[in-house]
Design a protein around this motif. Structure first.
Motif, PDB file in Angstrom:
ATOM      1  N   TYR A  88       4.342  60.353  33.775  1.00 40.93           N
ATOM      2  CA  TYR A  88       4.754  61.433  34.515  1.00 40.93           C
ATOM      3  C   TYR A  88       5.905  61.159  35.251  1.00 40.93           C
ATOM      4  CZ  TYR A  88       0.055  63.595  33.541  1.00 40.93           C
ATOM      5  OH  TYR A  88      -1.114  64.014  32.866  1.00 40.93           O
ATOM      6  N   LYS A  89       6.920  62.051  35.456  1.00 37.23           N
ATOM      7  CA  LYS A  89       7.899  61.626  36.183  1.00 37.23           C
ATOM      8  C   LYS A  89       7.749  61.846  37.773  1.00 37.23           C
ATOM      9  CE  LYS A  89      11.276  63.043  32.559  1.00 37.23           C
ATOM     10  NZ  LYS A  89      12.236  63.772  32.118  1.00 37.23           N
ATOM     11  N   ILE A  90       7.494  60.684  38.647  1.00 41.23           N
ATOM     12  CA  ILE A  90       7.423  61.060  40.112  1.00 41.23           C
ATOM     13  C   ILE A  90       8.422  60.367  40.798  1.00 41.23           C
ATOM     14  CG2 ILE A  90       5.940  60.346  41.661  1.00 41.23           C
ATOM     15  CD1 ILE A  90       3.588  60.601  39.694  1.00 41.23           C
ATOM     16  N   ASN A  91       9.202  60.746  41.755  1.00 40.66           N
ATOM     17  CA  ASN A  91      10.170  60.122  42.221  1.00 40.66           C
ATOM     18  C   ASN A  91       9.733  59.158  43.526  1.00 40.66           C
ATOM     19  OD1 ASN A  91      12.921  59.335  43.233  1.00 40.66           O
ATOM     20  ND2 ASN A  91      13.208  61.388  44.580  1.00 40.66           N
ATOM     21  N   PHE A  92       9.422  58.123  42.763  1.00 38.14           N
ATOM     22  CA  PHE A  92       8.517  57.156  43.781  1.00 38.14           C
ATOM     23  C   PHE A  92       8.704  55.706  43.001  1.00 38.14           C
ATOM     24  CE2 PHE A  92       5.038  54.564  45.220  1.00 38.14           C
ATOM     25  CZ  PHE A  92       4.999  54.882  46.369  1.00 38.14           C
ATOM     26  N   ASP A  93       9.096  54.743  43.922  1.00 43.08           N
ATOM     27  CA  ASP A  93       9.359  53.240  43.197  1.00 43.08           C
ATOM     28  C   ASP A  93       7.873  52.774  43.333  1.00 43.08           C
ATOM     29  OD1 ASP A  93       9.848  51.108  42.495  1.00 43.08           O
ATOM     30  OD2 ASP A  93      10.870  50.539  44.162  1.00 43.08           O
ATOM     31  N   PHE A  94       7.086  52.680  42.377  1.00 45.27           N
ATOM     32  CA  PHE A  94       5.728  52.203  42.195  1.00 45.27           C
ATOM     33  C   PHE A  94       5.632  50.640  42.295  1.00 45.27           C
ATOM     34  CE2 PHE A  94       4.677  56.251  40.320  1.00 45.27           C
ATOM     35  CZ  PHE A  94       3.362  56.648  40.967  1.00 45.27           C
TER      36      PHE A  94
END
Length: 466
Positions: free
Chosen positions: A416-422
């Protein structure tokens, strides 16, 4: 704390009653290296505890007062306790006896360095206390039955002492014993004066009431003050985040007009449901990212167009401090929830939640067995009828005699494309990661029992015989 005699008593007690506890904290009068104590106060944490409980045990000529807390719920408890700060004081002043999970050290450091500002809590606590004092005075001026008068006078003295303690920015005294000892130790003059007022009142209630009112006036306590019990913060525009709470209401019972209205005003939000048997109050929560009063007004307008006022609380403050739940990781976790809410909305509408949960588990670097055990211990004893030994035996039966192929299978799953640095989450302690994943599942599902079924299903399909 260097009192070896106390430590020997504690170790003997633990060996007999709770030898496996992951963490032990000594607090209260016995922790100050003093011989003048009535009991030994201990706080125990363990992942096998399913709920917060308190017990008093007489062991080897000593009274032990014990608080048992699930290790994964410590920060939840602190969040619920924000207004009273009883547990904050326990963790802050207590001495660590055992800390196998290293969580007690983290808690103490968080409280000393990063605990949220309590000025609003203190402010509203003072207002509430002043209101209660004046309420008691108004009652004492009337002709009351003897028992009612006695109880009202005692309540008035209790609230008066609360006010004095609140002036020292203390909120954690819940017992009469500790209030009295604090007053005599730090406010001797006030203790003497209050004792005189009590003596006068016993002999002549009218003269005692006059003496009490003069003392209240000298303390600067106003004779009347408006008070509201919703604890709304006046400086709404400065808080950045506001909470909307629907008690006992499922997310799927909230009409679509409300959701559409929220999306139209384009205010970032995320929503989740808290089931019963949790420290947080059961119901549906919306967390809004608001940076001005116009945003708050827009949300109020949508609420008034769709609900009657008795169905919700907005802004909802102080009952549970959402910031404390995730400790110093709160900002990072909250940004993640804001980012994934649109994906959650799509999943609720179109299905395929298992794929998304698998993706989140992989990105958050959480072990499937840790997740399973988290829910196992949280839900296994909701009826409070199992011993720790029985819980341990049930847990052993649930262990998988197989080799995990979880990581290998996850490599093939949808991204999934999530604008978050996991990668940031790698630095977060395991118990916070589990809380974060639990909050993610609460965005998808209404009941904890469904979470357990989902996690169990995932766990079972990712093992193979060895």
């Amino acid at each position: 704390m260097k009192n070896t005699n106390i430590l020997e008593k504690i170790n003997s007690f633990l060996e007999n009653y709770c030898p496996m506890a992951d963490g032990v904290l000594l607090y209260g009068s016995a922790s100050f290296n003093s011989k003048d104590y009535d009991d030994i106060d201990l706080l125990l944490i363990d992942k096998r505890f399913s709920y917060v409980s308190k017990l008093n045990i007489h062991f080897e000529s000593n009274n032990f007062s014990v608080i048992k807390i699930p290790s994964n719920d410590i920060f939840n408890l602190l969040a619920q306790d924000f207004k009273e700060s009883v547990y904050k004081n326990i963790f802050e002043t207590g001495f660590i006896i055992r800390d196998d999970l290293k969580i007690l050290k983290v808690v103490k450091q968080y409280i000393c360095e990063d605990y949220p500002d309590t000025s609003d809590v203190l402010y509203y606590s003072r207002i509430k206390t002043i209101y209660k004092i004046n309420e008691c005075i108004a009652m004492l001026k009337k002709k009351l039955p003897s028992i009612e008068e006695y109880l009202t006078f005692n309540s008035c003295i209790n609230f008066l002492i609360d006010f004095i303690i609140l002036q020292d920015e203390k909120t954690h005294f819940s017992s009469f014993k500790h209030k009295s000892r604090y007053l005599h130790k730090y406010h001797t003059v006030f203790a003497i004066k209050i004792t005189e007022i009590i003596t006068v009142y016993k002999n002549n209630s009218k003269n005692g009431l006059v003496s009490l009112q003069i003392f209240l006036e000298n303390l600067g306590i106003p004779k009347s003050l408006e008070y509201a019990n919703d604890f709304l913060i006046d400086r709404l525009h400065g808080s950045g985040v506001q909470v909307l709470f629907f008690p006992k209401l499922f997310k799927d019972k909230i009409n679509t007009n409300f959701y559409n209205g929220i999306k139209e005003i384009n205010i970032p939000y995320y929503t989740f449901y808290i089931d019963e048997n949790n420290i947080e109050e059961s119901g549906t929560y919306f967390i809004f990212e608001t940076h001005n009063y116009d945003a708050v007004s827009a949300i109020r307008k949508i609420l008034s167009d769709n609900f009657t006022v008795e169905l919700f609380f907005f802004p909802y403050n102080f009952s549970f401090n959402n910031e404390i739940k995730f400790g110093i990781n709160h900002t990072v976790c909250q940004q993640l929830f804001f980012k994934i809410q649109p994906i959650v909305d799509n999943i609720i509408e179109n299905g395929n939640h298992l794929t998304f949960i698998e993706f989140m588990i992989k990105e958050m670097h959480v072990d499937i067995d840790d997740i399973y055990n988290f829910y196992f211990y949280r839900t296994i004893n909701n009826d409070h009828n199992l011993t720790l030994e029985e819980i341990s035996n049930k847990q052993k039966k649930c262990k998988m005699p197989f080799k995990s192929i979880f990581e290998e299978i996850l490599q093939e799953k949808k991204v999934y494309k999530i604008n978050f640095d996991f990668q940031i989450l790698k630095k977060i302690p395991r118990y916070f990661l589990l809380q974060t994943l639990d909050r993610t599942l609460s965005m998808l599902f209404l009941k904890d029992s469904i979470k357990v079924q989902i996690v169990k299903k995932l766990r079972n399909q990712y093992y193979e015989n060895v």
